[in-house]
Scaffold this motif. Structure first.
Motif, PDB file in Angstrom:
ATOM      1  N   LYS A   1       0.842  -1.203   0.000  1.00 58.28           N
ATOM      2  CA  LYS A   1       0.000   0.000   0.000  1.00 58.28           C
ATOM      3  C   LYS A   1       0.869   1.241   0.000  1.00 58.28           C
ATOM      4  CE  LYS A   1      -3.682   2.768   1.796  1.00 58.28           C
ATOM      5  NZ  LYS A   1      -4.280   3.400   2.953  1.00 58.28           N
TER       6      LYS A   1
ATOM      7  N   HIS B   1      -9.687  12.697   0.920  1.00 57.92           N
ATOM      8  CA  HIS B   1     -10.080  12.990   2.300  1.00 57.92           C
ATOM      9  C   HIS B   1     -10.668  14.391   2.489  1.00 57.92           C
ATOM     10  CE1 HIS B   1      -8.550   9.346   4.347  1.00 57.92           C
ATOM     11  NE2 HIS B   1      -7.774   9.285   3.292  1.00 57.92           N
TER      12      HIS B   1
ATOM     13  N   SER C   1     -11.673   2.184   2.956  1.00 56.95           N
ATOM     14  CA  SER C   1     -10.248   2.536   3.057  1.00 56.95           C
ATOM     15  C   SER C   1      -9.370   1.501   2.356  1.00 56.95           C
ATOM     16  CB  SER C   1      -9.838   2.629   4.526  1.00 56.95           C
ATOM     17  OG  SER C   1      -8.431   2.791   4.624  1.00 56.95           O
ATOM     18  N   GLY C   2      -8.286   1.977   1.781  1.00 58.79           N
ATOM     19  CA  GLY C   2      -7.285   1.078   1.204  1.00 58.79           C
ATOM     20  C   GLY C   2      -6.720   0.129   2.255  1.00 58.79           C
TER      21      GLY C   2
ATOM     22  N   THR D   1     -10.622   8.248   7.421  1.00 62.65           N
ATOM     23  CA  THR D   1     -10.688   6.806   7.690  1.00 62.65           C
ATOM     24  C   THR D   1     -10.086   6.527   9.058  1.00 62.65           C
ATOM     25  OG1 THR D   1      -8.841   6.597   6.100  1.00 62.65           O
ATOM     26  CG2 THR D   1     -10.998   5.896   5.367  1.00 62.65           C
TER      27      THR D   1
HETATM   28  O1  IP8 Z   1      -6.685   6.791   2.249  1.00 61.00           O
HETATM   29  C1  IP8 Z   1      -9.756   6.694   1.805  1.00 61.00           C
HETATM   30  O2  IP8 Z   1      -8.820   5.658   1.590  1.00 61.00           O
HETATM   31  P1  IP8 Z   1      -7.493   5.578   2.472  1.00 61.00           P
HETATM   32  C2  IP8 Z   1     -10.617   6.914   0.558  1.00 61.00           C
HETATM   33  O3  IP8 Z   1      -6.814   4.331   1.953  1.00 61.00           O
HETATM   34  C3  IP8 Z   1     -11.232   8.248   0.446  1.00 61.00           C
HETATM   35  O4  IP8 Z   1      -7.922   5.387   3.907  1.00 61.00           O
HETATM   36  C4  IP8 Z   1     -11.986   8.480  -0.788  1.00 61.00           C
HETATM   37  C5  IP8 Z   1     -11.150   9.200   1.337  1.00 61.00           C
END
Ligand code: IP8
Length: 264
Positions: free
Chosen positions: A8, A56, A155-156, A216
């Motif tokens: 990631k 975000h 979230s990723g 997230t």
């Molecule tokens: O940054 C959040 O993903 P993360 C996705 O992997 C959005 O937690 C669209 C805020």
């Protein structure tokens, strides 16, 4: 079957989290170079990236993570489609960088294949198997929820958990972050913060990064998901994406500067 590594790229690594839709092109470029090197040494790569300032900021402004709110629903729906577009744009930048190194990628936006938020989301994980050398790449996104909430944020980090534990042959899961060399014993911008070379669930840390911007879970969610992954995957690490040679070092020597996550 080649060994698989799920990586990631944190949103705080590849974007400037405080400035709307600002990519960190240098960070993307240098991490792409090392991803190419690890495919050269025989790893099949599966990639996830965060949203950073492509997701975000707007998500926070329109409370997208809490789902539909009738008093602002029209603006929320506009924000949902804008965030999805912005995330594909960020993903295209990442893919372009990888392709410059001769890598082939396939973009798999969660809004096309996942429903629901959190680690129990549904979707066909098998599309990420990477048996043909094409890097499947996805990201944190706004997804449909199929309930009264209508939409939410996946979230990723939740995607990392599912891919790392459900795909066969994953030997490593690595989170590259952008604000610290790994998990620190206190917030990384505080004087005297010390890197933890390993972290298990019983080790207490006060390590919040970026909490004010993140919709997230910041480093906490990563730590929780990394811990869950470590029950199934031998090598789970949180390392500094600003020093991507550490990724190569980890895969070639089994060790690097960073935090190894120990199972509970
Ligand atoms: O940054 C959040 O993903 P993360 C996705 O992997 C959005 O937690 C669209 C805020």
């Amino acid at each position: 079957m080649s060994r698989k590594v799920v990586i990631k790229l944190g949103g705080g690594l590849i974007t400037d989290k405080g400035r709307e839709k600002t990519v960190d092109a240098d960070a993307v470029r240098s991490v792409a170079k090392f991803i190419a090197e690890i495919t050269d040494i025989g790893y099949a790569v599966i990639l996830v990236h965060g949203a950073g300032s492509y997701g975000h900021i707007l998500a926070k402004k329109w409370s997208i993570a809490s789902g539909s709110n009738s008093s602002i629903i029209e603006n929320q729906r506009k924000a949902v489609s804008q965030i999805r577009k912005d995330m594909v744009e960020l993903n295209t930048i990442v893919i372009d960088s990888l392709e410059l190194h001769g890598l082939q990628c396939e973009c798999l936006p969660p809004s096309d294949w996942a429903i629901g938020t959190g680690k129990e989301f549904s979707g066909d994980i098998s599309i990420f198997e990477n048996e043909n050398g094409v890097i499947p790449i996805t990201f944190g996104d706004v997804v449909d929820t199929n309930d009264s909430k209508e939409f939410g944020i996946l979230s990723g980090d939740d995607i990392m958990l599912r891919l790392s534990t459900e795909i066969d042959g994953v030997s490593h899961a690595v989170f590259l972050i952008g604000d610290a060399p790994g998990i620190m014993d206190r917030p990384p911008n505080q004087d005297g913060a010390i890197l933890l070379e390993s972290w298990g669930p019983n080790d207490v840390v006060n390590s919040e990064h970026y909490e004010e911007i993140d919709v997230t879970g910041g480093i906490r969610l990563k730590m929780d998901r990394a811990r869950e992954i470590s029950r199934n995957v031998e090598n789970v690490w949180i390392i500094d994406g600003r020093e991507p040679s550490r990724l190569l070092e980890l895969l070639t020597r089994g060790q690097t500067i960073g935090t190894r996550i120990m199972p509970s």
